[in-house]
Design a protein around this motif. Structure first.
Motif, mmCIF file in Angstrom:
data_model
loop_
_atom_site.group_PDB
_atom_site.id
_atom_site.type_symbol
_atom_site.label_atom_id
_atom_site.label_comp_id
_atom_site.label_asym_id
_atom_site.label_seq_id
_atom_site.Cartn_x
_atom_site.Cartn_y
_atom_site.Cartn_z
ATOM 1 N N LEU A 105 0.840 -1.265 -0.158
ATOM 2 C CA LEU A 105 0.016 0.054 0.101
ATOM 3 C C LEU A 105 0.854 1.360 -0.106
ATOM 4 C CD1 LEU A 105 -2.745 -0.899 2.220
ATOM 5 C CD2 LEU A 105 -2.801 -1.240 -0.164
ATOM 6 N N THR A 106 2.092 1.358 0.574
ATOM 7 C CA THR A 106 2.930 2.416 0.660
ATOM 8 C C THR A 106 3.328 2.652 -0.913
ATOM 9 O OG1 THR A 106 3.692 1.795 2.897
ATOM 10 C CG2 THR A 106 5.190 3.454 1.168
ATOM 11 N N VAL A 107 3.738 1.623 -1.715
ATOM 12 C CA VAL A 107 3.968 1.866 -3.172
ATOM 13 C C VAL A 107 2.761 2.497 -4.033
ATOM 14 C CG1 VAL A 107 4.879 0.734 -5.157
ATOM 15 C CG2 VAL A 107 5.701 -0.046 -3.077
ATOM 16 N N SER A 108 1.673 1.823 -3.580
ATOM 17 C CA SER A 108 0.369 2.433 -4.301
ATOM 18 C C SER A 108 0.102 3.942 -4.070
ATOM 19 C CB SER A 108 -0.568 1.353 -3.745
ATOM 20 O OG SER A 108 -2.111 1.814 -4.169
ATOM 21 N N ASN A 109 0.495 4.276 -2.530
ATOM 22 C CA ASN A 109 0.084 5.547 -2.355
ATOM 23 C C ASN A 109 0.838 6.671 -2.944
ATOM 24 O OD1 ASN A 109 -2.219 4.847 -0.631
ATOM 25 N ND2 ASN A 109 -0.798 5.133 1.263
ATOM 26 N N LEU A 110 1.879 6.274 -3.592
ATOM 27 C CA LEU A 110 2.625 7.325 -4.459
ATOM 28 C C LEU A 110 1.728 7.792 -5.533
ATOM 29 C CD1 LEU A 110 4.985 9.038 -5.220
ATOM 30 C CD2 LEU A 110 6.016 7.045 -6.521
ATOM 31 N N THR A 111 1.006 6.715 -6.203
ATOM 32 C CA THR A 111 0.210 7.361 -7.222
ATOM 33 C C THR A 111 -1.033 8.104 -6.840
ATOM 34 O OG1 THR A 111 1.028 5.276 -8.442
ATOM 35 C CG2 THR A 111 -1.285 6.543 -9.278
ATOM 36 N N VAL A 112 -1.688 7.516 -5.716
ATOM 37 C CA VAL A 112 -2.746 8.197 -5.061
ATOM 38 C C VAL A 112 -2.496 9.541 -4.718
ATOM 39 C CG1 VAL A 112 -4.488 8.009 -3.412
ATOM 40 C CG2 VAL A 112 -3.592 5.987 -4.386
ATOM 41 N N ALA A 113 -1.388 9.582 -3.923
ATOM 42 C CA ALA A 113 -1.076 10.965 -3.581
ATOM 43 C C ALA A 113 -0.625 11.884 -4.727
ATOM 44 C CB ALA A 113 0.345 10.756 -2.752
ATOM 45 N N LEU A 114 0.030 11.321 -5.746
ATOM 46 C CA LEU A 114 0.417 12.272 -7.011
ATOM 47 C C LEU A 114 -1.054 12.717 -7.692
ATOM 48 C CD1 LEU A 114 2.149 13.481 -8.821
ATOM 49 C CD2 LEU A 114 2.381 11.287 -10.150
ATOM 50 N N LEU A 115 -2.063 11.862 -7.573
ATOM 51 C CA LEU A 115 -3.367 12.369 -8.204
ATOM 52 C C LEU A 115 -3.909 13.220 -7.215
ATOM 53 C CD1 LEU A 115 -4.958 9.154 -9.473
ATOM 54 C CD2 LEU A 115 -4.050 10.965 -10.858
ATOM 55 N N GLN A 116 -3.909 13.112 -6.013
ATOM 56 C CA GLN A 116 -4.330 14.166 -4.987
ATOM 57 C C GLN A 116 -3.865 15.613 -5.064
ATOM 58 O OE1 GLN A 116 -5.202 12.780 -1.163
ATOM 59 N NE2 GLN A 116 -5.030 14.909 -0.202
ATOM 60 N N ALA A 117 -2.355 15.502 -5.221
ATOM 61 C CA ALA A 117 -1.831 16.794 -5.120
ATOM 62 C C ALA A 117 -1.964 17.378 -6.821
ATOM 63 C CB ALA A 117 -0.209 16.623 -4.898
ATOM 64 N N ALA A 118 -2.022 16.621 -7.842
ATOM 65 C CA ALA A 118 -2.064 17.104 -9.171
ATOM 66 C C ALA A 118 -3.676 17.543 -9.441
ATOM 67 C CB ALA A 118 -1.614 16.104 -10.119
ATOM 68 N N THR A 119 -4.648 17.035 -9.016
ATOM 69 C CA THR A 119 -6.101 17.352 -9.387
ATOM 70 C C THR A 119 -6.269 18.717 -9.488
ATOM 71 O OG1 THR A 119 -6.837 15.018 -8.857
ATOM 72 C CG2 THR A 119 -8.417 16.789 -9.053
ATOM 73 N N PRO A 120 -6.156 19.490 -8.247
ATOM 74 C CA PRO A 120 -6.431 21.009 -8.818
ATOM 75 C C PRO A 120 -5.819 21.736 -9.929
ATOM 76 C CG PRO A 120 -5.801 20.644 -6.043
ATOM 77 C CD PRO A 120 -5.247 19.513 -7.107
ATOM 78 N N VAL A 121 -4.592 21.310 -10.098
ATOM 79 C CA VAL A 121 -3.972 22.018 -11.060
ATOM 80 C C VAL A 121 -4.275 21.331 -12.679
ATOM 81 C CG1 VAL A 121 -1.474 22.041 -12.422
ATOM 82 C CG2 VAL A 121 -1.474 22.308 -9.828
#
Length: 413
Positions: A236-252
């Protein structure tokens, strides 16, 4: 006099799960969701900079990671009630101060510094309250034995309802009531959490305060002694890199590239949370019948597939749909993780081990903020694709390793 006090305490009714666990968890989750999704939107609205939005995401998550080094030990030593009350009250004071300061500042350096400090301070205090609330839920679930996943399902449902309403509410308030309106609502939920904090029995341990490094060592030793939990956390730690990236990039992506409003950004996570709620309800019944591993494996496949597809979309509707599918898979994996965590971690070291597991799971979030701050917006799709491929490999390796683990194969019917 002492006998009267003791008699009064003896007659005090034991709080129900609704009043003692679910209600304070609801108000804390609402403040958590609004702060987590709303403050990056506030930064983007205040600075109009994609790079500063990514930097604010870093500043929001780095203090959260630092909190895990000591908050777990504080919860073990002082109990969930004291930590949750203090953290929630502190968050209310911080956002109230920002609500009064921001309207007096014109756009520029002063406003930028204010929102950046707001991101860092709320990140720290929000994670402190989350650890305390999560520990309270773990204690309640552990008391139910084999039915622990039912409590965890309700708690995850509460979190998803907050994720459903929090981002949308934050986006709407930011657009129509301004920064002060959004921050005032976060303060109200924080104060309610402080008042409603669960009153769990706690006796201070007659030992010297545990050093931070010793608390981390305790959590690490416990995690290493639980291979099933360790492999699941690693995947899940490896998976969270993509989830976090989508969360951070979504506003932009939504505001800058697709030309939509901040309210539309919040709507994405709200619609996704609706899908996740259905997944959580289904997972609860599926775990009873099939066990943890099949539910986790199917959820991981759904999440990885959605992340691989999201980087190829270029419309708002398809982006919203794929994020909803992603949240469906994430909801199922979260049920599996929390259930396994509440069943396997020994009570005396639950806070320290819980803190370490969450610390590991959230390590990718600051990295995601750095990526958004440094990568040109036009190239974010390629970065998301690479991270999604790593996610798929990490989840495949973890669940392949866990396929024959007894703790994940047992059903709870």
């Amino acid at each position: 006099m002492r006998s009267r006090v003791g008699l009064r305490q003896a007659r005090r009714p034991v709080p129900t799960l609704l009043r003692g666990i679910y209600l304070p968890r609801s108000t804390d989750a609402a403040a958590f969701a609004m702060a987590t999704y709303g403050i990056p939107l506030l930064v983007l609205a205040t600075t109009d900079s994609a790079a500063l939005t990514g930097l604010a995401f870093v500043l929001e998550w780095v203090p959260r990671l630092g909190a895990f080094a000591f908050v777990g030990a504080l919860v073990d030593r002082h109990g969930t009630t004291a930590v949750l009350r203090a953290a929630s009250a502190g968050r209310a004071l911080v956002v109230l101060a920002a609500a009064f300061i921001l309207p007096t500042q014109a756009a520029g350096l002063g406003a930028t510094v204010t929102v950046m400090l707001l991101a860092a301070s709320t990140g720290l205090l929000t994670e402190c309250s989350y650890i305390a609330a999560e520990t309270a839920g773990g204690v309640a679930g552990r008391g139910l034995g084999a039915r622990a996943h039912r409590v965890q399902s309700v708690l995850i449902g509460i979190d998803q309802v907050a994720t459903l309403s929090g981002p949308a509410l934050a986006g709407v308030l930011l657009r129509w009531a301004g920064a002060a309106g959004m921050l005032m609502v976060i303060a109200v939920f924080s104060l309610l959490t402080s008042v409603l904090a669960p009153r769990q029995d706690h006796q201070a341990k007659p030992v010297e305060p545990q050093p931070v490094l010793q608390g981390l060592h305790t959590g690490w030793s416990t995690l290493r002694s639980l291979p099933a939990l360790g492999w699941l956390v690693a995947g899940l730690t490896v998976s969270n890199l993509t989830v976090a990236l989508l969360q951070a990039a979504t506003p932009v992506i939504i505001v800058k590239q697709l030309g939509h409003s901040t309210a539309d950004v919040g709507l994405i996570w709200s619609v996704a949370a609706v899908a996740s709620l259905f997944a959580i309800a289904l997972c609860r019944r599926s775990i009873d019948r099939f066990g943890l591993w099949p539910v986790g494996a199917v959820s991981a496949t759904i999440a990885a597939s959605a992340c691989l597809a999201v980087s190829f979309t270029d419309t708002y509707g398809s982006y919203l749909t794929l994020i909803a599918v992603l949240m469906t898979g994430e909801g199922g994996m979260t049920v599996v993780l929390r259930t396994l965590r509440s069943r396997l971690i020994p009570a005396p070291v639950f806070g320290a081990t819980l803190s370490l597991t969450i610390l590991l799971l959230l390590l990718p979030f600051p990295l995601a903020g750095v990526l958004v701050a440094t990568v040109p917006p036009a190239q974010l799709g390629h970065v998301i694709t690479v991270c999604a491929a790593l996610q798929a490999l990490g989840l495949f390796a973890a669940f392949t390793r866990l396929r024959t683990t007894p703790a994940l194969r047992t059903s709870f019917a």
